[in-house]
Design a protein around this motif. Structure first.
Motif, PDB file in Angstrom:
ATOM      1  N   TRP A 144      39.857  42.711  39.304  1.00  0.00           N
ATOM      2  CA  TRP A 144      40.167  41.561  40.154  1.00  0.00           C
ATOM      3  C   TRP A 144      40.707  40.447  39.279  1.00  0.00           C
ATOM      4  O   TRP A 144      40.136  40.141  38.225  1.00  0.00           O
ATOM      5  N   ARG A 165      42.828  36.407  39.479  1.00  0.00           N
ATOM      6  CA  ARG A 165      43.077  35.256  40.344  1.00  0.00           C
ATOM      7  C   ARG A 165      44.122  34.350  39.705  1.00  0.00           C
ATOM      8  O   ARG A 165      44.309  34.340  38.499  1.00  0.00           O
ATOM      9  N   GLU A 219      44.584  35.134  35.731  1.00  0.00           N
ATOM     10  CA  GLU A 219      43.497  35.430  34.816  1.00  0.00           C
ATOM     11  C   GLU A 219      42.592  36.527  35.359  1.00  0.00           C
ATOM     12  O   GLU A 219      42.419  36.650  36.575  1.00  0.00           O
ATOM     13  N   VAL A 226      39.208  38.307  36.302  1.00  0.00           N
ATOM     14  CA  VAL A 226      37.911  37.856  36.794  1.00  0.00           C
ATOM     15  C   VAL A 226      36.839  38.902  36.522  1.00  0.00           C
ATOM     16  O   VAL A 226      35.778  38.607  35.975  1.00  0.00           O
ATOM     17  N   TYR A 228      33.327  40.962  32.785  1.00  0.00           N
ATOM     18  CA  TYR A 228      33.519  39.750  33.585  1.00  0.00           C
ATOM     19  C   TYR A 228      34.011  38.627  32.684  1.00  0.00           C
ATOM     20  O   TYR A 228      33.654  38.557  31.505  1.00  0.00           O
ATOM     21  N   ARG A 229      34.798  37.720  33.256  1.00  0.00           N
ATOM     22  CA  ARG A 229      35.103  36.525  32.504  1.00  0.00           C
ATOM     23  C   ARG A 229      33.842  35.679  32.484  1.00  0.00           C
ATOM     24  O   ARG A 229      33.023  35.721  33.409  1.00  0.00           O
ATOM     25  N   VAL A 276      32.275  33.534  35.498  1.00  0.00           N
ATOM     26  CA  VAL A 276      31.770  34.144  36.735  1.00  0.00           C
ATOM     27  C   VAL A 276      30.550  35.019  36.489  1.00  0.00           C
ATOM     28  O   VAL A 276      29.960  35.539  37.449  1.00  0.00           O
ATOM     29  N   PHE A 301      29.369  36.676  40.163  1.00  0.00           N
ATOM     30  CA  PHE A 301      30.237  37.694  40.760  1.00  0.00           C
ATOM     31  C   PHE A 301      29.779  39.081  40.355  1.00  0.00           C
ATOM     32  O   PHE A 301      29.305  39.283  39.238  1.00  0.00           O
ATOM     33  N   MET A 318      31.100  37.657  45.588  1.00  0.00           N
ATOM     34  CA  MET A 318      31.157  36.349  44.946  1.00  0.00           C
ATOM     35  C   MET A 318      30.099  35.454  45.553  1.00  0.00           C
ATOM     36  O   MET A 318      30.148  35.154  46.750  1.00  0.00           O
ATOM     37  N   ASP A 354      36.716  28.033  41.681  1.00  0.00           N
ATOM     38  CA  ASP A 354      37.010  29.432  41.986  1.00  0.00           C
ATOM     39  C   ASP A 354      38.166  29.569  42.970  1.00  0.00           C
ATOM     40  O   ASP A 354      38.618  30.678  43.260  1.00  0.00           O
ATOM     41  N   TYR A 381      43.385  35.709  45.006  1.00  0.00           N
ATOM     42  CA  TYR A 381      42.727  36.796  44.300  1.00  0.00           C
ATOM     43  C   TYR A 381      43.496  38.092  44.522  1.00  0.00           C
ATOM     44  O   TYR A 381      43.847  38.430  45.652  1.00  0.00           O
TER      45      TYR A 381
END
Length: 125
Positions: free
Chosen positions: A36, A38, A46, A48, A59-60, A63, A67, A82, A89, A93
């Motif tokens: 995913w 966004r 970037e 997610v 995950y970044r 989040v 998430f 989410m 946010d 997406y």
């Protein structure tokens, strides 16, 4: 050709939750590494959350703990749960998939060559 269709976006207040879904079609019975991403207006796309076909998940940092990415291979569907959403946010997406040869997870948009059309998430304060 792999096709990806996202759904589940919407408008919520800060602290709320949304679940995004992405249905993949065109390659039945094949497992892709997916992710995913966004993109907010004026900003770069970037990563997610990502899940490899080998099961690895990434995950970044912003989040993590809020998430959760998951995949239902039987339904060819990727999800992004989410929670505790924040105004930052807010973005479009996108669901994406890597070429079949790549089994690990990645948050780099350049590693993906199949993209959905996107679903808008708006979080108000």
């Amino acid at each position: 050709q792999l096709q990806l269709v996202e759904s589940g976006g919407g408008s919520v207040q800060a602290g709320g939750s949304l679940r995004l879904s992405c249905v993949a079609s065109g390659y039945p019975d094949r497992s892709f590494s997916m992710g995913w991403f966004r993109q907010a207006p004026g900003k770069e796309r970037e990563g997610v959350a990502a899940i490899g076909s080998d099961g690895t998940i990434d995950y970044r940092d912003s989040v993590k703990g809020r998430f959760t990415i998951s995949k239902d291979n039987a339904k060819n569907t990727l999800y992004l749960q989410m929670n505790s959403l924040k105004p930052e946010d807010t973005a479009m997406y996108y669901c994406a998939a890597r070429p079949l040869a790549w089994v690990g997870s990645s948050l780099r948009p350049g590693h993906f060559n199949y993209w959905g059309q996107g679903t808008q998430v708006t979080v108000s304060s």
